[in-house]
Design an enzyme around this catalytic site. Structure first.
Site, PDB file in Angstrom:
ATOM      1  N   THR A 119       0.815  -1.202   0.000  1.00  0.00           N
ATOM      2  CA  THR A 119       0.000   0.000   0.000  1.00  0.00           C
ATOM      3  C   THR A 119       0.854   1.260   0.000  1.00  0.00           C
ATOM      4  OG1 THR A 119      -1.777  -1.195   1.110  1.00  0.00           O
ATOM      5  CG2 THR A 119      -1.884   1.180   1.200  1.00  0.00           C
ATOM      6  N   HIS A 529      -7.621   2.282   6.345  1.00  0.00           N
ATOM      7  CA  HIS A 529      -6.717   2.064   7.475  1.00  0.00           C
ATOM      8  C   HIS A 529      -7.118   0.793   8.224  1.00  0.00           C
ATOM      9  CE1 HIS A 529      -5.657   6.650   7.711  1.00  0.00           C
ATOM     10  NE2 HIS A 529      -5.208   6.060   6.624  1.00  0.00           N
ATOM     11  N   HIS A 575      -2.278   7.817  10.541  1.00  0.00           N
ATOM     12  CA  HIS A 575      -2.146   7.072   9.294  1.00  0.00           C
ATOM     13  C   HIS A 575      -1.150   5.941   9.532  1.00  0.00           C
ATOM     14  CE1 HIS A 575      -4.418  10.245   7.230  1.00  0.00           C
ATOM     15  NE2 HIS A 575      -3.895  10.989   8.186  1.00  0.00           N
TER      16      HIS A 575
END
Length: 598
Positions: A119, A529, A575
């Site tokens: 990712t 997430h 994040h």
């Protein structure tokens, strides 16, 4: 996070097809690899790439890294904006649909990376660590060695901060580059107006969002994983560059476009713990299957969906679920695939002049080429991916009924933010408006109470997973989102007072609970997430227990670990790519220390 996946840049797609590098990355096929290795790392994504680098630093260690995707390294994959999931050609992205969400009335598109670097190859490159108190809470929940002072060195180890920074907080010598946004580098007028508005309503400026000595609540500019050439600094480019892989060719093998479909157990063991013998691999490029033996350990870094999938396919997971799928039970661990969490987001949108919006690149192709030349000649402009450049952090407990801070937030230094508001220069909902200039605020729930599941649809590894995030299933998630929406509307009011031309487009009908809840269930999205499906913690024999212990060993096993965001005890209020790499760094240290002591 990643951004709306529905925007299509026709010019950017063309560049993907013509800008291929003239290089030959040393990726292997199943027929090329050895029969056994000291360490097998399953998953070459955000965490796995870093882990493979660290384990192969010692010449004596022979390491195999298994990645389901390809290298997928072309010119456009390095350009920040063109490589993000919403603008890319899809070669580095895997998309799946969630199970239907009853409260939302639809399924959501879930995205993960599918290439070396995972990712980190397709996200918005945000580098955030989270707050010390959150890691201390991990430690206090039964995970010794995971407090802030324990994990901080692993953030510093890989970091290369390319901006003036406090050396007690940041490192400038690591492999993984990050840069800080400067106020004079903000791409759109709306961002500057948000900074002014936030200060005027009582949210102070955060000078460094990754510094534990700076306020946790306020408005701060974001840090991004970009290198000195203004290329995306993914964990692929940082930890597995071609020159390093070539140098370590005798001890680090990378097999791509390959799936790990099952772990096998050693037939006999003198220990009271189970031991994994190796991994069965499959590839569309190779006929049949191949077994590879692990002399020391297998470490799973397949992400919050892939890691529990491999465990369950191997008979490690909830006993009843595995029995229903016809899988022989090896170890009953009810928490495998449970406790799935994500940062749920709600978008409030406004119409602005087209020139103030990212959509101007699509609607005005001449502007795209201007930005392309700015990037190529000067390393500046919108191709640096200014989709979001700043964020506001607030605590719903410190806001009054109208959404404004009750008192100076500096008076409450120990209160953690539970909402993040991200201004974006486009419509940040799942079904964005594409025909006018847009500016939006994505209201993100940092500490959701809702938990979902990852389950197998069958015993066939190629069949899709059943991923059910169960968004808003816990009613406690509504209150912080309501407060966040009110705060967003107060930001709008202030921006209008400052003269910024916002026109309501996607806003709540009212500010009563019923109107806000209706809006929350209508204009929402995932922020990608995902975490906690192999959570760290004691095994209590229930779904809310742990899958791995504080050394990341799967409970009941002596040589099987998991190291990615799936081991987070709960989702962090930040994040997730930087914390995932810190987990990999700490895992590598624990693995190497174990065998040095022998």
């Amino acid at each position: 996070m990643m951004s709306a996946a529905h925007i299509n840049w026709s010019t950017g797609t063309l560049l993907h097809s013509i800008m291929w590098p003239f290089s030959c990355y040393p990726e292997l096929s199943l027929r090329d690899i050895s029969d056994e290795y000291d360490f097998i790392v399953v998953g070459g994504g955000t965490a796995g790439a870093a882990l493979a680098n660290r384990l192969s630093t010692q010449e004596a260690n022979k390491v195999l890294l298994i990645e389901r995707g390809s290298v997928a390294d072309n010119w456009a994959s390095r350009v920040p904006l063109l490589s993000a999931d919403f603008a890319s050609d899809g070669s580095r992205t895997r998309k799946v649909l969630s199970a239907p969400q009853d409260i939302l009335g639809r399924s959501l598109e879930l995205y993960t990376g599918s290439a070396l670097g995972g990712t980190s190859r397709i996200n918005q490159m945000l580098y955030g660590r989270g707050l010390p108190a959150e890691y201390n809470a991990w430690r206090d929940a039964g995970n010794p060695g995971w407090g802030w002072e324990d994990i901080k060195p692993y953030f510093l180890k890989s970091e290369r901060a390319l901006y003036p920074s406090d050396p007690s907080v940041h490192n400038t010598e690591g492999e993984w580059c990050n840069q800080a946004t400067e106020t004079d580098g903000l791409a759109f007028p709306g961002f500057l107006n948000v900074i002014e508005a936030s200060e005027n309503i009582g949210l102070p400026k955060i000078s460094d969002i990754n510094s534990p000595v700076h306020p946790a609540i306020g408005c701060g500019l974001l840090h991004f994983t970009r290198d000195k050439n203004q290329h995306r600094s993914s964990t692929y480019s940082a930890f597995l560059p071609m020159n390093l892989v070539l140098q370590r060719a005798s001890r680090l093998h990378i097999v791509t476009r390959t799936d790990a479909i099952k772990l096998t157990l050693k037939p006999d063991t003198s220990s009271d713990k189970l031991d994994v013998e190796g991994v069965i691999l499959s590839s569309s490029l190779y006929p049949g299957q191949r077994f590879v033996k692990a002399r020391k350990e297998v470490i799973i870094c397949a992400g919050p969906f892939g890691s529990p999938q491999l465990l369950m396919l191997s008979g490690i997971g909830p006993a009843l679920h595995l029995k229903e799928k016809g899988i022989t039970l090896v170890k009953d661990l009810p928490a495998v695939g449970s406790n799935l969490q994500d940062h749920f987001g709600v978008s409030v949108a406004f119409e602005v002049p087209m020139s103030h919006s990212l959509l101007s690149l699509q609607k005005r192709p001449w502007r795209f080429f201007i930005e392309l030349f700015k990037y190529l000649l000067f390393g500046t402009g919108m191709l640096l991916a200014p989709v979001l450049q700043m964020a506001l952090f607030a605590s719903s407990t410190l806001l009054d009924s109208g959404g404004l801070p009750k008192s100076p937030v500096e008076d409450k230094p120990d209160v953690l933010p539970d909402i993040e508001i991200m201004p974006m220069a486009y419509d940040s909902t799942d079904n964005p408006e594409m025909n006018r200039g847009m500016f939006s605020f994505l209201n993100v729930l940092l500490h959701p109470k809702s938990k979902g599941t990852v389950r197998l649809s069958s015993r066939n590894p190629s069949d899709p997973l059943i991923i059910d995030p169960q968004y808003l299933s816990n009613p406690a998630d509504y209150a912080p989102l309501r407060a966040s929406l009110k705060l967003t509307l107060r930001l709008r009011d202030r921006m209008l007072k400052q003269g910024y031309p916002l026109k309501d487009f996607g806003v709540p009908d009212g500010e009563d609970d019923a109107s806000l809840d209706k809006f929350i269930c209508k204009r929402n999205r995932t922020t990608y997430h995902y975490s906690s499906t192999c959570r760290m913690g004691p095994d209590n024999g229930k779904e809310d227990g742990g899958v791995v212990n504080e050394e990341l060993f799967v409970h009941g096993f002596g040589n099987l670990r998991v190291a990615d965001s799936s081991v987070f005890p709960w989702v962090l209020g930040t994040h997730l790519q930087a914390p995932a790499v810190a987990v990999a760094e700490k895992c590598a240290d624990m693995v190497l220390s174990r065998y040095q002591a022998v």
